[in-house]
Design a protein around this motif. Structure first.
Motif, PDB file in Angstrom:
ATOM      1  N   GLN A  51       0.815  -1.219   0.000  1.00 17.35           N
ATOM      2  CA  GLN A  51       0.000   0.000   0.000  1.00 17.35           C
ATOM      3  C   GLN A  51       0.850   1.272   0.000  1.00 17.35           C
ATOM      4  N   CYS A  94     -10.433   0.028   4.124  1.00 20.72           N
ATOM      5  CA  CYS A  94      -9.052  -0.127   3.681  1.00 20.72           C
ATOM      6  C   CYS A  94      -8.502   1.253   3.344  1.00 20.72           C
ATOM      7  N   LEU A  95      -7.277   1.528   3.786  1.00 24.96           N
ATOM      8  CA  LEU A  95      -6.699   2.843   3.506  1.00 24.96           C
ATOM      9  C   LEU A  95      -6.467   3.056   2.013  1.00 24.96           C
ATOM     10  N   HIS A 136      -6.732  -9.442   6.639  1.00 23.57           N
ATOM     11  CA  HIS A 136      -6.894  -8.404   5.610  1.00 23.57           C
ATOM     12  C   HIS A 136      -5.514  -7.943   5.108  1.00 23.57           C
ATOM     13  N   GLU A 137      -4.587  -7.713   6.057  1.00 28.65           N
ATOM     14  CA  GLU A 137      -3.255  -7.217   5.665  1.00 28.65           C
ATOM     15  C   GLU A 137      -2.448  -8.299   4.961  1.00 28.65           C
ATOM     16  N   HIS A 140      -3.298  -8.444   1.401  1.00 28.58           N
ATOM     17  CA  HIS A 140      -2.613  -7.426   0.585  1.00 28.58           C
ATOM     18  C   HIS A 140      -1.281  -7.957   0.052  1.00 28.58           C
TER      19      HIS A 140
HETATM   20 ZN   LIG Z   1      -6.387  -2.763   3.223  1.00 24.38          ZN
END
Ligand SMILES: [Zn+2]
Length: 172
Positions: A51, A94-95, A136-137, A140
């Protein structure tokens, strides 16, 4: 420490499978510190290296509530080694997809192995919100976004809005 620019979806850099880290050097420690600072500033409860444009298997998270003491976690090469059959449904955001939220079903409890910032192997049990955040991470790191769990219709609505937002930001 420094704030890092967060990449917004849709972006091909968020679809890559990240590389394992073989050595915990200064660059890894600095990245994790910068990621935590960026996550707290956003604010968010988790952030993964892709990210912020780094293709290594690294994540940070902190699910402590506002009035609780901070509880930052830094994980290198995290792997889920066990997950419960019991399912937990959480509203995820999510960022990389700001202002979009949707319910996602995941195992309620997990055990995760990872390497810490001193190079030591660790194993941690997590459930509920922390388990959802770590899963979740880790997703990614494999190029998976939470919208990938939604119906194509819902996913496309969100991604279309994100494309529009990105166009507006670029034009500004
Ligand atoms: Zn995320």
């Amino acid at each position: 420490m420094a704030l890092l620019p967060i990449i917004y979806a849709p972006d091909n850099r968020l679809k890559l499978k990240c590389q394992e880290v073989h050595e915990i050097d200064e660059s890894v420690c600095k990245l994790m510190d910068d990621m935590l600072e960026t996550m707290y500033a956003a604010p968010g409860i988790g952030l993964s290296a892709p990210q912020v444009g780094d293709n290594r298997r690294i994540l940070v998270c902190d699910v402590a509530r506002e009035k609780e003491a901070p509880n930052p976690m830094k994980m290198v090469n995290p792997i889920v080694v066990w997950s419960s059959d019991e399912i937990f449904v959480a509203e995820e955001g999510c960022l990389s997809l700001p202002k979009h939220f949707a319910e996602v079903k995941r195992p309620k409890e997990i055990r995760v192995k990872y390497i810490d910032e001193t190079g030591n192997n660790q194993e941690v049990a997590a459930d509920g919100l922390l388990a959802a955040c770590i899963q979740h991470e880790i997703d990614h790191l494999d190029g998976i976004l939470f919208v990938d769990y939604l119906s194509p219709l819902k996913r496309n609505i969100i991604l279309r809005k994100m494309k529009k937002l990105k166009r507006l930001k670029e034009a500004a």
